[in-house]
Scaffold this active site. Structure first.
Site, PDB file in Angstrom:
ATOM      1  N   HIS A  48       0.829  -1.213   0.000  1.00 13.52           N
ATOM      2  CA  HIS A  48       0.000   0.000   0.000  1.00 13.52           C
ATOM      3  C   HIS A  48       0.856   1.252   0.000  1.00 13.52           C
ATOM      4  O   HIS A  48       1.885   1.317   0.668  1.00 13.52           O
ATOM      5  CB  HIS A  48      -1.016  -0.008   1.144  1.00 13.52           C
ATOM      6  CG  HIS A  48      -0.465   0.026   2.532  1.00 13.52           C
ATOM      7  ND1 HIS A  48      -0.216   1.191   3.202  1.00 13.52           N
ATOM      8  CD2 HIS A  48      -0.138  -0.972   3.380  1.00 13.52           C
ATOM      9  CE1 HIS A  48       0.234   0.906   4.419  1.00 13.52           C
ATOM     10  NE2 HIS A  48       0.304  -0.404   4.550  1.00 13.52           N
ATOM     11  N   GLU A  64      -5.202   1.912   2.188  1.00 11.49           N
ATOM     12  CA  GLU A  64      -5.182   0.666   2.973  1.00 11.49           C
ATOM     13  C   GLU A  64      -5.430   0.944   4.441  1.00 11.49           C
ATOM     14  O   GLU A  64      -6.161   0.217   5.121  1.00 11.49           O
ATOM     15  CB  GLU A  64      -3.829  -0.033   2.783  1.00 11.49           C
ATOM     16  CG  GLU A  64      -3.757  -1.428   3.409  1.00 11.49           C
ATOM     17  CD  GLU A  64      -3.258  -1.469   4.846  1.00 11.49           C
ATOM     18  OE1 GLU A  64      -3.235  -2.553   5.429  1.00 11.49           O
ATOM     19  OE2 GLU A  64      -2.909  -0.403   5.413  1.00 11.49           O
ATOM     20  N   GLU A  65      -4.802   1.996   4.939  1.00  9.31           N
ATOM     21  CA  GLU A  65      -4.785   2.270   6.377  1.00  9.31           C
ATOM     22  C   GLU A  65      -6.166   2.627   6.939  1.00  9.31           C
ATOM     23  O   GLU A  65      -6.335   2.721   8.149  1.00  9.31           O
ATOM     24  CB  GLU A  65      -3.803   3.411   6.686  1.00  9.31           C
ATOM     25  CG  GLU A  65      -2.350   3.120   6.320  1.00  9.31           C
ATOM     26  CD  GLU A  65      -1.665   2.177   7.294  1.00  9.31           C
ATOM     27  OE1 GLU A  65      -2.354   1.541   8.114  1.00  9.31           O
ATOM     28  OE2 GLU A  65      -0.429   2.063   7.215  1.00  9.31           O
ATOM     29  N   ASP A 112       5.957   1.146   6.937  1.00 10.10           N
ATOM     30  CA  ASP A 112       4.532   0.851   6.683  1.00 10.10           C
ATOM     31  C   ASP A 112       3.962   1.911   5.754  1.00 10.10           C
ATOM     32  O   ASP A 112       3.462   2.909   6.231  1.00 10.10           O
ATOM     33  CB  ASP A 112       3.783   0.818   8.025  1.00 10.10           C
ATOM     34  CG  ASP A 112       2.358   0.321   7.870  1.00 10.10           C
ATOM     35  OD1 ASP A 112       1.997  -0.136   6.777  1.00 10.10           O
ATOM     36  OD2 ASP A 112       1.606   0.408   8.850  1.00 10.10           O
ATOM     37  N   ASP A 139       3.728  -5.848   2.951  1.00 13.31           N
ATOM     38  CA  ASP A 139       3.356  -4.745   3.834  1.00 13.31           C
ATOM     39  C   ASP A 139       4.261  -4.831   5.054  1.00 13.31           C
ATOM     40  O   ASP A 139       4.037  -5.665   5.934  1.00 13.31           O
ATOM     41  CB  ASP A 139       1.882  -4.871   4.228  1.00 13.31           C
ATOM     42  CG  ASP A 139       1.407  -3.663   5.042  1.00 13.31           C
ATOM     43  OD1 ASP A 139       2.232  -2.774   5.323  1.00 13.31           O
ATOM     44  OD2 ASP A 139       0.209  -3.633   5.388  1.00 13.31           O
ATOM     45  N   HIS A 145       2.596   3.900  12.080  1.00 10.07           N
ATOM     46  CA  HIS A 145       1.441   4.782  12.300  1.00 10.07           C
ATOM     47  C   HIS A 145       1.807   5.994  13.162  1.00 10.07           C
ATOM     48  O   HIS A 145       0.940   6.567  13.818  1.00 10.07           O
ATOM     49  CB  HIS A 145       0.254   4.023  12.924  1.00 10.07           C
ATOM     50  CG  HIS A 145      -0.204   2.877  12.082  1.00 10.07           C
ATOM     51  ND1 HIS A 145      -1.146   1.965  12.497  1.00 10.07           N
ATOM     52  CD2 HIS A 145       0.144   2.495  10.824  1.00 10.07           C
ATOM     53  CE1 HIS A 145      -1.346   1.064  11.549  1.00 10.07           C
ATOM     54  NE2 HIS A 145      -0.568   1.358  10.526  1.00 10.07           N
TER      55      HIS A 145
HETATM   56  N1  BES Z   1       0.851  -2.770   8.007  1.00  9.11           N
HETATM   57  C1  BES Z   1      -0.335  -2.758   8.783  1.00  9.11           C
HETATM   58  C2  BES Z   1      -0.791  -4.139   9.195  1.00  9.11           C
HETATM   59  C3  BES Z   1       0.094  -4.865  10.149  1.00  9.11           C
HETATM   60  C4  BES Z   1       0.590  -4.237  11.258  1.00  9.11           C
HETATM   61  C5  BES Z   1       0.355  -6.189   9.931  1.00  9.11           C
HETATM   62  C6  BES Z   1       1.377  -4.941  12.137  1.00  9.11           C
HETATM   63  C7  BES Z   1       1.125  -6.894  10.815  1.00  9.11           C
HETATM   64  C8  BES Z   1       1.638  -6.261  11.921  1.00  9.11           C
HETATM   65  C9  BES Z   1      -1.459  -2.117   8.002  1.00  9.11           C
HETATM   66  O1  BES Z   1      -1.035  -1.030   7.258  1.00  9.11           O
HETATM   67  C10 BES Z   1      -2.522  -1.667   8.956  1.00  9.11           C
HETATM   68  O2  BES Z   1      -2.277  -0.841   9.774  1.00  9.11           O
HETATM   69  N2  BES Z   1      -3.701  -2.257   8.848  1.00  9.11           N
HETATM   70  C11 BES Z   1      -4.813  -1.917   9.682  1.00  9.11           C
HETATM   71  C12 BES Z   1      -6.009  -2.724   9.270  1.00  9.11           C
HETATM   72  C13 BES Z   1      -6.980  -2.016   8.374  1.00  9.11           C
HETATM   73  C14 BES Z   1      -8.229  -2.844   8.218  1.00  9.11           C
HETATM   74  C15 BES Z   1      -7.288  -0.597   8.764  1.00  9.11           C
HETATM   75  C16 BES Z   1      -4.526  -2.294  11.144  1.00  9.11           C
HETATM   76  O3  BES Z   1      -3.793  -3.232  11.400  1.00  9.11           O
HETATM   77  O4  BES Z   1      -5.093  -1.630  12.016  1.00  9.11           O
HETATM   78 ZN    ZN Z   2       0.734  -1.426   6.301  1.00 12.69          ZN
END
Ligand code: BES
Ligand code: ZN
Length: 566
Positions: free
Chosen positions: A224, A275-276, A241, A303, A380
């Site tokens: 993403h 994505e976020e 990220d 990712d 984040h």
């Molecule tokens: N890269 C993250 C997901 C992630 C974080 C995978 C830590 C494994 C370990 C991704 O960008 C993210 O933050 N995804 C969101 C989910 C989405 C449905 C908003 C999350 O994890 O809150």
């Molecule tokens: Zn991510």
């Protein structure tokens, strides 16, 4: 399709809740009534004990909270009133977003961890079509360049934010589109385009290399391009990220395009928007491709690839991914990258852009930077910088190599069973210590079949040597020729393929010529002479930087490295 409805509920609810992190609480929670309804949580197995401990007993009857486990995740019983404290605890304890998903029925929860809509079979290819593949993969792997990954992370993370509604988030998408367009220059079989989304400004970015044989079958590799800051501060550099994932797959694309390998299937590189905030870009793309009944061979999501948080090099995630394809990916790593330590874990929820593909029935894989509990603690936030990654892309490099091998293996190499050509690939002409002792020359075969070089000659300005009958350069591989077997072995800790096959090489101004058995010049290289301003000191060698690429026969094809025979 089964599973689609479920994901829509998950994402819809995730967006309506006010937690800073998109996925912290998902699922529809019924607030009516005075009692405290039961809900079902799904979490990754590694955090189950801690969650169990935090929540305490579910009820007086001592019933276990864990009601089911599959694919590295478990279903836990909870009361609705426990969700908010649990979400806060999750964030404080793991300093992360997400971590569990909530479901309104046991069936939905079990479905979430067991359903494998994207675990579709992979029919075998006829063996004759596969002959050129190992050679092609081995040829391209050394071309993966970690400094290019670094440059792309630098470029993406220098936008103040890539948030999906921000103008700089749109700029970043255009920047990536432009980068990919440069890589595709001069290739009529490659298209680069923005994929606009109706609901927000940031587009996704797509580059397609059309397959030479099966153009309607697709191999997808994505990451993403958006970023987010949920922890305060003004910037969201998102270096790990997920600039890291986008940079990793950009390097895979660069090497495939530079090499010119012909692939049977179409390969699609994607930088997903938004994505976020609930996998919104990938959700639209995967939905559209499903509606169009596209034939997708496999989808790899990258990712977070550049923070080494665990002993393992690459962690294959087991939820929302195809078990079959994940096993195959692990085998692939074992074959081509045996030095890598591979392990497994699970996200415990639909944590990235592979999930919408999987829910639409497409097989997915997710190689991740660490075990779930050990990922980059700075994501984040404004601290997700390249500096925090040590300004290094050593970790992402492994993912680029794996991604390259996977893309080539999935797309399949077309038409390389034809013989290639032999090139001089490395020359160590100024050996340390006893001169003639450690000099060596390496030949490389660009094709998919071994080439017999018996009776060929290597000559320089002084002398000539003839290669012994039956000598072969392996398909897509190297042949190491030394002046002296003992000297070579003492210096490099390995035996040469053939000794007494290299003439004495001058330390200045010399030209080395390779001729075939009918005395036709096959390849030539010079050093420290007119037009060839290149100098390798003792212990160094000159190498052809892209032995499988086009041969311009100029000094620019060569560079100086520490002498390192294959
Ligand atoms: N890269 C993250 C997901 C992630 C974080 C995978 C830590 C494994 C370990 C991704 O960008 C993210 O933050 N995804 C969101 C989910 C989405 C449905 C908003 C999350 O994890 O809150
Ligand atoms: Zn991510």
């Amino acid at each position: 399709m089964r599973g689609r409805g479920h994901l829509a509920v998950v994402l819809g609810a995730a967006l309506t809740l006010s937690f800073a992190c998109g996925s912290t609480v998902v699922g529809e929670v019924d607030d009516e009534g005075g009692d405290d309804p039961t809900v079902w949580l799904t979490v990754g197995d590694p955090v189950v004990p801690a969650v169990d401990d935090f929540l305490g007993p579910f009820s007086d009857d001592g019933r276990s909270r864990v009601v089911d486990s599959a694919n590295g995740a478990s279903v836990l019983l909870a009361h609705e009133s426990e969700l908010k404290p649990l979400a806060a605890w999750f964030h404080d304890t793991f300093h992360r977003c997400g971590g569990f998903a909530t479901h309104e029925s046991l069936e939905a929860a079990v479905d979430a961890i067991t359903a494998q809509p994207g675990d579709t079979g992979q029919p075998d290819e006829p063996a004759g079509l596969l002959a050129g593949e190992p050679a092609a993969i081995k040829r391209m792997l050394p071309a993966i360049d970690k400094t290019r990954i670094l440059a792309t992370i630098m470029g993406l993370s220098s936008f103040s934010t890539r948030y999906y509604t921000s103008s700089t988030g749109v700029d970043a998408a255009n920047w990536l589109r432009d980068r990919w367009t440069q890589l595709a220059a001069g290739r009529s079989d490659v298209t680069v385009a923005l994929f606009p989304h109706a609901g927000w400004a940031q587009p996704s970015v797509m580059m397609t290399i059309r397959g030479q044989d099966l153009p309607d079958e697709y191999v997808v590799i994505g990451g993403h391009l958006d970023s987010i800051n949920v922890t305060g501060g003004t910037t969201a550099p998102g270096a790990d990220d997920d600039a890291s994932g986008v940079a990793t797959l950009t390097e895979v694309a660069r090497v495939i395009l530079a090499d010119g390998v012909k692939l049977r299937r179409s390969v699609v590189f994607i930088g997903y928007a938004a994505e976020e905030v609930g996998l919104r870009g990938s959700n639209e793309i995967a939905d559209q491709w499903a509606a169009e009944s596209r034939n997708v061979r496999g989808v790899m999501q990258l990712d977070m690839t550049d923070y080494k948080g665990s002993a393992a090099d690459i962690v294959l995630f087991t939820d929302y991914t195809s078990a079959t394809m994940t096993d195959a990916l692990q085998n692939l790593a074992g074959n081509y990258l045996p030095e890598l330590v591979i392990s497994r874990d699970a996200c415990g929820y639909a944590c990235s852009d592979h999930a919408p593909w999987f829910q639409n029935g497409f097989p997915t894989v997710l190689p991740f930077e660490s075990q779930m509990e050990e990922y980059n603690p700075n994501i984040h936030s404004s601290g997700d910088t390249l500096a925090f990654l040590g300004n290094s892309t050593d970790h992402a490099l492994k993912f680029a190599r794996l991604g390259l091998a996977w893309v080539v293996q999935q797309a399949r190499v077309f038409g390389t069973t034809a013989p290639g050509v032999v090139r001089i690939a490395q020359v160590a002409y100024d050996a340390p210590g006893v001169e003639g002792y450690g000099e060596f020359v390496e030949l490389y075969n660009t094709g998919g079949a071994a080439i017999d070089v018996g009776g060929w000659t290597l000559s320089d300005n002084l002398q000539s040597r003839t290669l012994r009958a039956g000598t072969q350069v392996p398909a897509g591989g190297w042949l190491t020729l030394a002046r002296n077997a003992d000297g070579f072995t003492a210096l490099y800790g390995q035996a040469p393929d053939l000794a007494r096959s290299v003439p004495p090489l001058a330390n200045t101004a010399d030209t080395l010529t390779l001729r075939n058995a009918s005395s036709t010049v096959v390849d030539q290289v010079s050093w420290e002479t007119t037009g060839w301003q290149i100098t390798a000191g003792p212990g160094q060698s000159i190498i052809r930087t892209s032995p499988g690429g086009a041969d311009s026969n100029t000094v620019s094809d060569w560079s100086v490295v520490t002498a390192d025979p294959h």
